[in-house]
Every structure is written in structure tokens, then in C-alpha cells.
Scaffold this active site. Structure first.
Site, PDB file in Angstrom:
ATOM      1  N   HIS A   1      14.788 -43.582  28.606  1.00  0.00           N
ATOM      2  CA  HIS A   1      13.820 -42.582  28.397  1.00  0.00           C
ATOM      3  C   HIS A   1      12.972 -42.347  29.779  1.00  0.00           C
ATOM      4  O   HIS A   1      12.068 -41.190  29.523  1.00  0.00           O
ATOM      5  CB  HIS A   1      12.991 -42.514  27.255  1.00  0.00           C
ATOM      6  CG  HIS A   1      12.334 -41.714  26.644  1.00  0.00           C
ATOM      7  ND1 HIS A   1      11.219 -41.344  26.628  1.00  0.00           N
ATOM      8  CD2 HIS A   1      12.845 -40.417  25.956  1.00  0.00           C
ATOM      9  CE1 HIS A   1      10.766 -40.172  26.138  1.00  0.00           C
ATOM     10  NE2 HIS A   1      11.789 -39.734  25.611  1.00  0.00           N
TER      11      HIS A   1
ATOM     12  N   LYS B   1      11.108 -41.226  33.378  1.00  0.00           N
ATOM     13  CA  LYS B   1      11.085 -40.106  34.218  1.00  0.00           C
ATOM     14  C   LYS B   1      10.361 -40.574  35.696  1.00  0.00           C
ATOM     15  O   LYS B   1       9.158 -40.093  35.790  1.00  0.00           O
ATOM     16  CB  LYS B   1      10.459 -38.947  33.594  1.00  0.00           C
ATOM     17  CG  LYS B   1      11.055 -38.504  32.218  1.00  0.00           C
ATOM     18  CD  LYS B   1      10.179 -39.129  31.066  1.00  0.00           C
ATOM     19  CE  LYS B   1      10.765 -38.492  29.766  1.00  0.00           C
ATOM     20  NZ  LYS B   1      12.037 -38.588  29.441  1.00  0.00           N
TER      21      LYS B   1
ATOM     22  N   HIS C   1       5.152 -31.350  25.939  1.00  0.00           N
ATOM     23  CA  HIS C   1       6.007 -32.730  26.401  1.00  0.00           C
ATOM     24  C   HIS C   1       4.893 -33.610  26.793  1.00  0.00           C
ATOM     25  O   HIS C   1       5.362 -34.722  27.014  1.00  0.00           O
ATOM     26  CB  HIS C   1       7.082 -32.359  26.972  1.00  0.00           C
ATOM     27  CG  HIS C   1       8.100 -33.480  26.892  1.00  0.00           C
ATOM     28  ND1 HIS C   1       8.662 -34.056  27.993  1.00  0.00           N
ATOM     29  CD2 HIS C   1       8.790 -33.790  25.692  1.00  0.00           C
ATOM     30  CE1 HIS C   1       9.601 -34.886  27.570  1.00  0.00           C
ATOM     31  NE2 HIS C   1       9.711 -34.802  26.247  1.00  0.00           N
TER      32      HIS C   1
END
Length: 402
Positions: free
Chosen positions: A296, A298, A113
């Protein structure tokens, strides 16, 4: 933890595709020696083709170019996209190529990821932005709100060594990439010449020695918070320990603000996260839902002194299964700037969740369902680990042997 704190770094926050793509493509296209790129998603669309052209420009200049994509996240790149890269000498590889059953992708667990770029060992990019049009907020109706950072300084050496190890080995050990980083510093002592700038660490998680490193950095920052914890995270369902730390921080008087998805790209995400709302709100945690587009990001800021940007969500897949990479920064100027951007998002596009809005969770049956789902999701990584024991593969997408 697999972090190694180093001073002398400089960070530039890049917001959304509009801020990220022009800069990263410019730096890649100007590469002279080496480009290392890892990404979960690369699509054959307007953004993907711009990346392709930047990589071709670097390869044409003689730079050694390595691209690692995730096989599940980037399953359908056509030959018309990949062949020009291969012909130019780009080393294109797929992490655990996709497996299909009746046309559906089935090997979802333990994905790569990361979203990383290192150019010439001098500049790196770390964040959560993939290469697809749906990260362009000005032109795509569902453009994702997201963040990345451009890094200069000695931390780039750590990121470069990590990416180099990933070229052939999907999950390098701490010793592998730290040893290579130190060797690189000996070859180019100028990388560590600065003693000013931000103190920072490059923190990754894998399924061997560093399973909880990113989560532990979050927990340490929350436990030490004195004034404010601000977290903006797309997929929020952390484990019990981080939830406990957030509740304890709020109860001792720290302002704890969570910015979560109100308009998610995957509806089940919001339904799962809502199971935590009452538990957090009762402790004094503030929850804000971002409603303009899918979130989206983080990112997090604590006390305007600690900040993190990266690929890791705070959910079971990121914290317990996927390969992830974040930077953690101890710098007032950068932390304050990131906090101001999130505060702007909260003021302009978020709606606060009030305690009375969670009244529907008070019934016995809904509370029971919440408890069952919560503990099932919390234990999901342990169950998944028992059935996904095979080591992932990195497969070359050209004439090299896998």
C-alpha cells in the site's frame, strides 16, 4: 507547483501500523491546543477505537480537535463511535458523503485521499496509512505494507495551514494556505529558527490550480537522476509522460527499480499494471513484485538525495482526480534510510519480473487489447472530469449546519 521549499526540518520514517499507530496516538493524546486530522479510511475496529480514545484525551484536555474523513472511504461509522467524539466537542466532518444505489457506493470519483495529522502546530504526520486493522502486518493476515513520516520543523506550518483551510473548504487555493502559514510564522517566529536539517516541500494535488504538482515533482526527480530511481507504489499506472521519463532514465544508464504489487488487495490492479511490463522492461526498467502481503506504500527515492512519502499513488485516480498530499525531502540521511528499507523489502519479499515472463503479451490480440486498455485508462480522468463537475461538499457530522 504549490510547493514551498523550506530548510530546518526533521523526518522520522514510520513503517506499517506497528510503527505508525503507537506514535501518532501518543502525540494526539498529549495535544494541548489543536489536533487536525484528515484520513480516507477510519473504521470502527481496534485501531479506530484507539484513535477515538486519543482524540477524546486531547479534547478532554481542552484542545480544539478537527477530524475530516472521506465519505466514500469511511461510510459506515456507527453512532456508538461518533457520538462520544461529538459529545466531547470534536468537530467531525465528512468529505462528499457517500451516495448509494441499491446499497452500492456510487460516488467514487474525486475523493479526499489525504492522510494527515497536525498537533499543536509543532508536529505533523504525512503518509499513506489509514486507520484500520488491515495496516497491522503482525496480526492481520492481509496487513498492508505501508509508510508514513513524522515531521518537525517549519514545514509543519505549511501542513497546518493547509489542514486548517480544509476544515471549511475542501480544496483551498495556494494563496489561502500559504498566506495562513506565513501569518502563523509571524505569530511564532521560533518555528523558523533552525537553519539545519532537511530541505523539504509539502506538495498537494487538487482539481483546481494544482492538478499535476505531485506528478511534476516525480518527473523532475526522474529526469535529473544520475544513478538510481527506486519507486515502491501500490497502484501503478502513470501517464505517458512519466512512463517516458522512466524509460529514458533507464536507457541513459540509470538503474530504475519499480516495486509493485504481486499479491494485491484488488486483483484488477495487477492485471492493469501488467499491461505496462513489456513496455518498461524493453527499456531496461527493473520490475519487482512484492508477494508477502498487499503493498500500500507510495514512496520513492532518487540518488539517495531525493525522497517522497505520501498518499498519492501513480495511477489515474491519484494523479488526476483525488485530493492527495505528499512530502518531498531533499536530505541524504532520510533518503538513504528509506532506500535501505525498500531494498530490504526487495531482498526479503520480492520476486523480479523477467522479460521472458511477459512473452504471453507478444500475440497480436493481447497486444491490441493492452493498447486499448492503456489508452482508455490514460484518458479516463478527462472523461470523468466532464461528468463530475459538481463541487464536493464537506458536511458536519454534528449539530453544526453543513
Amino acid at each position: 507547483m504549490n510547493s514551498h521549499w523550506v530548510p530546518g526540518n526533521h523526518f522520522k520514517l514510520l513503517e506499517n501500523g506497528e510503527g505508525y499507530y503507537p506514535r501518532v496516538f501518543e502525540v494526539i493524546a498529549a495535544a494541548e491546543r489543536e489536533v487536525l486530522l484528515e484520513t480516507f479510511i477510519l473504521f470502527d475496529d481496534k485501531v479506530g477505537r484507539q484513535l477515538q480514545q486519543a482524540l477524546l484525551a486531547a479534547a478532554g484536555r481542552g484542545a480544539e480537535v478537527h477530524v475530516l474523513i472521506d465519505g466514500w472511504g469511511s461510510p459506515d461509522l456507527p453512532e456508538s463511535f461518533t457520538q462520544p467524539l461529538l459529545d466531547a466537542g470534536v468537530r467531525l466532518r465528512s468529505f462528499e458523503p457517500v451516495q448509494r444505489l441499491f446499497g452500492a457506493r456510487i460516488n467514487l470519483l474525486r475523493r479526499m485521499h489525504n492522510k494527515l495529522v497536525v498537533v499543536d502546530g509543532e508536529r505533523a504526520f504525512v503518509g499513506g496509512i489509514n486507520y484500520s486493522e488491515d495496516h497491522l502486518t503482525e496480526s492481520h493476515p492481509q496487513g498492508k505494507q505501508d509508510y508514513a513520516v513524522e515531521v518537525e520543523g517549519p514545514l509543519v506550518g505549511q501542513i497546518q495551514a493547509f489542514c486548517r483551510a480544509n476544515v471549511l473548504a475542501p480544496q483551498p487555493t495556494r494563496g489561502q494556505w500559504i498566506q495562513r502559514w506565513r501569518a502563523d510564522l509571524e505569530d511564532d517566529s521560533s518555528q523558523g529558527a533552525e537553519d539545519n536539517g532537511a530541505v523539504a516541500a509539502f506538495v498537494t494535488r487538487d482539481n483546481h490550480l494544482h492538478r499535476t504538482d505531485i506528478e511534476r515533482h516525480y518527473r523532475a526527480a526522474v529526469r535529473s537522476a544520475q544513478r538510481r530511481v527506486l519507486i515502491a507504489n501500490a497502484y501503478f499506472f502513470p501517464g505517458y509522460r512519466l512512463l517516458r521519463d522512466l524509460r529514458r532514465a533507464a536507457r541513459r544508464g540509470v538503474q530504475v527499480d519499480l516495486v509493485l504489487q504481486g499479491h494485491p488487495d484488488q486483483p484488477w490492479v495487477k492485471r492493469a499494471t501488467e499491461l505496462l511490463y513489456r513496455h518498461l522492461l524493453r527499456a531496461g526498467v527493473n520490475i519487482f513484485e512484492y508477494n508477502e502481503r498487499p503493498l500500500h506504500g507510495k514512496v520513492a527515492v532518487v540518488d539517495d538525495t531525493w525522497a517522497t512519502v505520501g498518499s498519492s499513488n501513480l495511477d489515474p485516480t491519484s494523479l488526476s482526480l483525488n485530493l492527495e498530499a505528499n512530502v518531498v525531502v531533499r536530505d541524504v540521511e532520510f533518503a538513504r534510510h528509506l532506500r535501505e528499507r525498500i531494498d530490504h523489502l526487495m531482498a526479503e519479499s520480492c520476486e523480479r519480473v523477467e522479460r521472458q515472463a511477459t512473452g504471453r503479451l507478444h500475440s497480436f490480440w493481447i497486444a491490441l487489447r493492452s493498447m486499448v486498455v492503456f489508452h482508455a485508462l490514460r484518458r479516463f480522468p478527462v472523461w470523468a472530469a466532464k461528468v463530475t463537475v459538481r463541487e464536493p461538499r464537506v458536511v458536519a457530522m454534528h449539530s453544526e449546519a453543513p
